[in-house]
Design a protein around this motif. Structure first.
Motif, PDB file in Angstrom:
ATOM      1  N   ALA A 220      -2.675  -8.033  -2.195  1.00  0.00           N
ATOM      2  CA  ALA A 220      -2.716  -8.147  -0.732  1.00  0.00           C
ATOM      3  C   ALA A 220      -3.388  -6.934  -0.104  1.00  0.00           C
ATOM      4  O   ALA A 220      -4.160  -7.066   0.859  1.00  0.00           O
ATOM      5  CB  ALA A 220      -1.289  -8.303  -0.185  1.00  0.00           C
ATOM      6  N   ARG A 221      -3.116  -5.760  -0.667  1.00  0.00           N
ATOM      7  CA  ARG A 221      -3.746  -4.546  -0.152  1.00  0.00           C
ATOM      8  C   ARG A 221      -5.253  -4.594  -0.344  1.00  0.00           C
ATOM      9  O   ARG A 221      -6.023  -4.254   0.561  1.00  0.00           O
ATOM     10  CB  ARG A 221      -3.159  -3.336  -0.894  1.00  0.00           C
ATOM     11  CG  ARG A 221      -2.549  -2.331   0.024  1.00  0.00           C
ATOM     12  CD  ARG A 221      -1.984  -1.119  -0.654  1.00  0.00           C
ATOM     13  NE  ARG A 221      -2.039  -1.046  -2.077  1.00  0.00           N
ATOM     14  CZ  ARG A 221      -0.966  -1.094  -2.867  1.00  0.00           C
ATOM     15  NH1 ARG A 221       0.231  -1.288  -2.348  1.00  0.00           N
ATOM     16  NH2 ARG A 221      -1.079  -0.967  -4.165  1.00  0.00           N
TER      17      ARG A 221
ATOM     18  N   ASP B  94       6.023  -8.626  -7.888  1.00  0.00           N
ATOM     19  CA  ASP B  94       5.965  -8.169  -6.494  1.00  0.00           C
ATOM     20  C   ASP B  94       4.942  -7.044  -6.330  1.00  0.00           C
ATOM     21  O   ASP B  94       4.186  -7.020  -5.351  1.00  0.00           O
ATOM     22  CB  ASP B  94       7.346  -7.681  -6.050  1.00  0.00           C
ATOM     23  CG  ASP B  94       8.342  -8.829  -5.923  1.00  0.00           C
ATOM     24  OD1 ASP B  94       7.886  -9.975  -5.816  1.00  0.00           O
ATOM     25  OD2 ASP B  94       9.556  -8.563  -5.938  1.00  0.00           O
ATOM     26  N   GLU B  95       4.941  -6.109  -7.269  1.00  0.00           N
ATOM     27  CA  GLU B  95       3.978  -5.007  -7.184  1.00  0.00           C
ATOM     28  C   GLU B  95       2.551  -5.519  -7.293  1.00  0.00           C
ATOM     29  O   GLU B  95       1.656  -5.052  -6.574  1.00  0.00           O
ATOM     30  CB  GLU B  95       4.268  -3.988  -8.287  1.00  0.00           C
ATOM     31  CG  GLU B  95       5.575  -3.230  -8.093  1.00  0.00           C
ATOM     32  CD  GLU B  95       5.908  -2.360  -9.283  1.00  0.00           C
ATOM     33  OE1 GLU B  95       5.175  -2.446 -10.300  1.00  0.00           O
ATOM     34  OE2 GLU B  95       6.894  -1.594  -9.208  1.00  0.00           O
TER      35      GLU B  95
ATOM     36  N   GLU C 289       0.857   3.210   1.156  1.00  0.00           N
ATOM     37  CA  GLU C 289       1.278   2.707  -0.155  1.00  0.00           C
ATOM     38  C   GLU C 289       0.351   3.196  -1.256  1.00  0.00           C
ATOM     39  O   GLU C 289       0.802   3.561  -2.350  1.00  0.00           O
ATOM     40  CB  GLU C 289       1.317   1.181  -0.130  1.00  0.00           C
ATOM     41  CG  GLU C 289       2.450   0.614   0.714  1.00  0.00           C
ATOM     42  CD  GLU C 289       2.341  -0.886   0.872  1.00  0.00           C
ATOM     43  OE1 GLU C 289       1.367  -1.473   0.335  1.00  0.00           O
ATOM     44  OE2 GLU C 289       3.203  -1.476   1.540  1.00  0.00           O
ATOM     45  N   ARG C 290      -0.950   3.207  -0.973  1.00  0.00           N
ATOM     46  CA  ARG C 290      -1.902   3.692  -1.978  1.00  0.00           C
ATOM     47  C   ARG C 290      -1.658   5.167  -2.275  1.00  0.00           C
ATOM     48  O   ARG C 290      -1.656   5.597  -3.429  1.00  0.00           O
ATOM     49  CB  ARG C 290      -3.336   3.489  -1.488  1.00  0.00           C
ATOM     50  CG  ARG C 290      -3.809   2.049  -1.471  1.00  0.00           C
ATOM     51  CD  ARG C 290      -5.265   1.977  -1.082  1.00  0.00           C
ATOM     52  NE  ARG C 290      -5.726   0.603  -0.981  1.00  0.00           N
ATOM     53  CZ  ARG C 290      -6.137  -0.132  -2.002  1.00  0.00           C
ATOM     54  NH1 ARG C 290      -6.113   0.403  -3.212  1.00  0.00           N
ATOM     55  NH2 ARG C 290      -6.539  -1.365  -1.838  1.00  0.00           N
TER      56      ARG C 290
ATOM     57  N   GLY D 257      -0.897  -0.002   4.225  1.00  0.00           N
ATOM     58  CA  GLY D 257      -1.591  -0.071   2.941  1.00  0.00           C
ATOM     59  C   GLY D 257      -2.094   1.278   2.473  1.00  0.00           C
ATOM     60  O   GLY D 257      -2.014   1.617   1.288  1.00  0.00           O
TER      61      GLY D 257
ATOM     62  N   ARG E 282       1.517  -8.528  -6.477  1.00  0.00           N
ATOM     63  CA  ARG E 282       1.220  -9.256  -5.248  1.00  0.00           C
ATOM     64  C   ARG E 282       0.873  -8.299  -4.115  1.00  0.00           C
ATOM     65  O   ARG E 282      -0.069  -8.535  -3.347  1.00  0.00           O
ATOM     66  CB  ARG E 282       2.423 -10.121  -4.884  1.00  0.00           C
ATOM     67  CG  ARG E 282       2.165 -11.064  -3.724  1.00  0.00           C
ATOM     68  CD  ARG E 282       3.194 -12.186  -3.677  1.00  0.00           C
ATOM     69  NE  ARG E 282       4.551 -11.670  -3.663  1.00  0.00           N
ATOM     70  CZ  ARG E 282       5.429 -11.789  -4.652  1.00  0.00           C
ATOM     71  NH1 ARG E 282       5.076 -12.432  -5.750  1.00  0.00           N
ATOM     72  NH2 ARG E 282       6.640 -11.304  -4.565  1.00  0.00           N
ATOM     73  N   LEU E 283       1.629  -7.201  -4.007  1.00  0.00           N
ATOM     74  CA  LEU E 283       1.323  -6.206  -2.978  1.00  0.00           C
ATOM     75  C   LEU E 283      -0.030  -5.553  -3.217  1.00  0.00           C
ATOM     76  O   LEU E 283      -0.791  -5.289  -2.268  1.00  0.00           O
ATOM     77  CB  LEU E 283       2.425  -5.148  -2.946  1.00  0.00           C
ATOM     78  CG  LEU E 283       3.766  -5.582  -2.353  1.00  0.00           C
ATOM     79  CD1 LEU E 283       4.795  -4.476  -2.517  1.00  0.00           C
ATOM     80  CD2 LEU E 283       3.615  -5.955  -0.887  1.00  0.00           C
ATOM     81  N   ARG E 284      -0.343  -5.284  -4.497  1.00  0.00           N
ATOM     82  CA  ARG E 284      -1.635  -4.673  -4.805  1.00  0.00           C
ATOM     83  C   ARG E 284      -2.781  -5.588  -4.400  1.00  0.00           C
ATOM     84  O   ARG E 284      -3.769  -5.153  -3.779  1.00  0.00           O
ATOM     85  CB  ARG E 284      -1.729  -4.361  -6.301  1.00  0.00           C
ATOM     86  CG  ARG E 284      -3.004  -3.624  -6.694  1.00  0.00           C
ATOM     87  CD  ARG E 284      -3.168  -3.572  -8.183  1.00  0.00           C
ATOM     88  NE  ARG E 284      -3.456  -4.877  -8.741  1.00  0.00           N
ATOM     89  CZ  ARG E 284      -4.656  -5.443  -8.753  1.00  0.00           C
ATOM     90  NH1 ARG E 284      -5.684  -4.812  -8.211  1.00  0.00           N
ATOM     91  NH2 ARG E 284      -4.837  -6.637  -9.285  1.00  0.00           N
TER      92      ARG E 284
ATOM     93  N   HIS F 107      -6.821  -7.151   1.997  1.00  0.00           N
ATOM     94  CA  HIS F 107      -6.815  -6.662   3.381  1.00  0.00           C
ATOM     95  C   HIS F 107      -7.918  -5.638   3.601  1.00  0.00           C
ATOM     96  O   HIS F 107      -8.658  -5.700   4.590  1.00  0.00           O
ATOM     97  CB  HIS F 107      -5.448  -6.055   3.717  1.00  0.00           C
ATOM     98  CG  HIS F 107      -5.409  -5.402   5.066  1.00  0.00           C
ATOM     99  ND1 HIS F 107      -5.780  -4.084   5.265  1.00  0.00           N
ATOM    100  CD2 HIS F 107      -5.059  -5.884   6.284  1.00  0.00           C
ATOM    101  CE1 HIS F 107      -5.654  -3.795   6.540  1.00  0.00           C
ATOM    102  NE2 HIS F 107      -5.207  -4.855   7.180  1.00  0.00           N
TER     103      HIS F 107
ATOM    104  N   ASN G 122      -0.756  -2.925   9.400  1.00  0.00           N
ATOM    105  CA  ASN G 122      -0.933  -3.321   8.009  1.00  0.00           C
ATOM    106  C   ASN G 122      -1.877  -2.371   7.275  1.00  0.00           C
ATOM    107  O   ASN G 122      -1.639  -2.011   6.118  1.00  0.00           O
ATOM    108  CB  ASN G 122      -1.467  -4.756   7.923  1.00  0.00           C
ATOM    109  CG  ASN G 122      -0.429  -5.768   8.380  1.00  0.00           C
ATOM    110  OD1 ASN G 122       0.767  -5.521   8.257  1.00  0.00           O
ATOM    111  ND2 ASN G 122      -0.896  -6.886   8.921  1.00  0.00           N
TER     112      ASN G 122
END
Length: 411
Positions: free
Chosen positions: A212-213, A205-206, A375-376, A372, A208-210, A216, A368
């Motif tokens: 996606a970030r 999951d981490e 999150e970073r 992002g 995948r999020l990375r 984006h 979004n």
């Protein structure tokens, strides 16, 4: 073809999956759905052959006959269902063994069936049933050895003593302790496997999020520049072909850079753990970012100099500035933005301002991009503040530590 050959009716299939007239469940089914025929055949052989040898050393007991062998076989065959019906098998083997001993037949490996069935029941969580079955067997044996031996075969049997029963009870407790140890170890193994699976899902999951970030940030900035330049090129195509040509040139450069960065992100998926072909972008590429923003009609003034950053912090700072400028291009009516870098021994402060006004309801971004950025910053132990300024316009303020908590621990 090889899979079909192995699962045919040859000797390999017999050993792996049992005789062809037995229905073998698919590999995906749980262990309790399978009949453990191989181990049961092994236990049956040990019980039958071992009982014959044990009978030679016990001439005072009733010799083995057909009835005795039926009882031995019944106790062993019950082990086939020890995973499906552990409680029934535990009581069944204990009952058959008690009948066998009450008939006066020799002591021997018949106790192995009780030990195996009770160990399986304990390991499967049926502790009370397993201990009850073993306790009833021991109590029945005490009753036969100390009181009923005069009424049961063989004739003239001297019976047992309290000391012998205490020794037998000690063996029962030892078997029970081993069963409990096996149960605890199995539960621990199940927990460890669940923890490993959860950790693997969390890492996936981490990651995948990375990704996606990254996608984006890369695509949002580049496509915003392309969108602005495409609109400009269409407007100027007839009356100012040279300006339209410049807009198309900017579109080509932005799309080429976007493709390169997307390819770099996707390379990490094709070869996990491999080193990237190009270094990750950082604040040293801030002039390129300013030039791209200028191509989209945005003038960017940069103030201050960033201190030397670790690769992860450098990438996060670059992406935060990139996303902030992208939001100015897309959502602000201002064609001017200011980027200020302030650093000390512990933190880096990034501030991106524009004078507005906002051009839509989603001023500052659709959500979004800001998520992002947060999150970073949070991944590094920093913070992000984003919102309208009191005097108009929009401000993004990021505070990033120069060292992460892990790096501080290493020091």
């Amino acid at each position: 073809m090889e899979e079909q050959r192995v699962r045919g009716h040859g000797p390999v299939r017999w050993w792996r999956y049992g005789p062809p007239w037995w229905d073998r469940p698919d590999d995906a089914e749980p262990r309790a759905a399978r009949l453990p025929w191989r181990s049961t055949v092994l236990f049956t052989g040990v019980v039958m052959v071992g009982s014959n040898f044990a009978a030679h050393d016990q001439p005072h007991r009733v010799p083995l006959d057909g009835y005795a062998r039926v009882l031995l076989l019944a106790a062993s065959v019950l082990l086939l269902w020890r995973h499906r019906h552990p409680v029934f098998v535990a009581f069944g083997t204990a009952g058959v063994t008690l009948v066998y001993l009450g008939a006066g037949y020799p002591y021997g490996p018949v106790f192995l069936t009780v030990a195996v069935s009770c160990c399986t029941a304990v390991a499967d969580g049926h502790r009370r049933a397993a201990w009850t079955a073993v306790g009833l067997l021991w109590a029945g044996h005490v009753l036969i050895a100390l009181w009923l031996y005069r009424l049961l075969p063989p004739p003239g049997d001297a019976g047992g003593t309290i000391g012998q029963e205490i020794v037998i009870a000690t063996w029962v407790l030892a078997i029970g302790a081993l069963s409990e140890l096996a149960r605890v170890r199995r539960e621990q193994w199940v927990r460890e496997r669940a923890d490993r699976a959860q950790a693997a899902r969390r890492r996936a999951d981490e990651e995948r999020l990375r990704i996606a970030r990254e996608l984006h940030d890369v695509l949002a900035h580049s496509i915003s520049v392309i969108n602005v330049q495409a609109g400009m090129g269409l407007a100027l195509l007839d009356r100012d072909p040279e300006q339209a040509r410049a807009a198309l040139t900017t579109i080509k450069a932005a799309s080429k850079e976007a493709l390169g960065e997307v390819r770099q992100v996707l390379d990490t998926l094709r070869a996990p753990g491999a080193a990237p072909r190009a270094p990750a972008p950082g604040l040293d590429r801030l002039p390129e970012l300013v030039e791209q923003a200028a191509g989209a009609g945005l003038t960017v003034a940069v103030e201050g100099t960033a201190p030397k950053l670790a690769p992860g912090a450098d990438l996060a700072a670059f992406r935060i500035v990139q996303e902030a400028l992208t939001n100015v291009v897309r959502h602000s009516g201002s064609r001017h933005a200011r980027v200020r870098l302030d650093g000390d021994a512990a933190t880096l402060r990034l501030r991106v301002d524009d004078d507005g006004p906002a051009t839509g309801a989603d001023a500052g971004g659709s959500g979004n991009g800001l998520a992002g950025m947060r999150e970073r910053a949070a991944a590094l132990g920093g913070t992000i503040e984003a919102g309208p300024r009191p005097d108009g316009g929009f401000r993004v303020l990021a505070v990033l530590p120069l060292r992460t908590a892990a790096e501080e621990d290493d020091r």
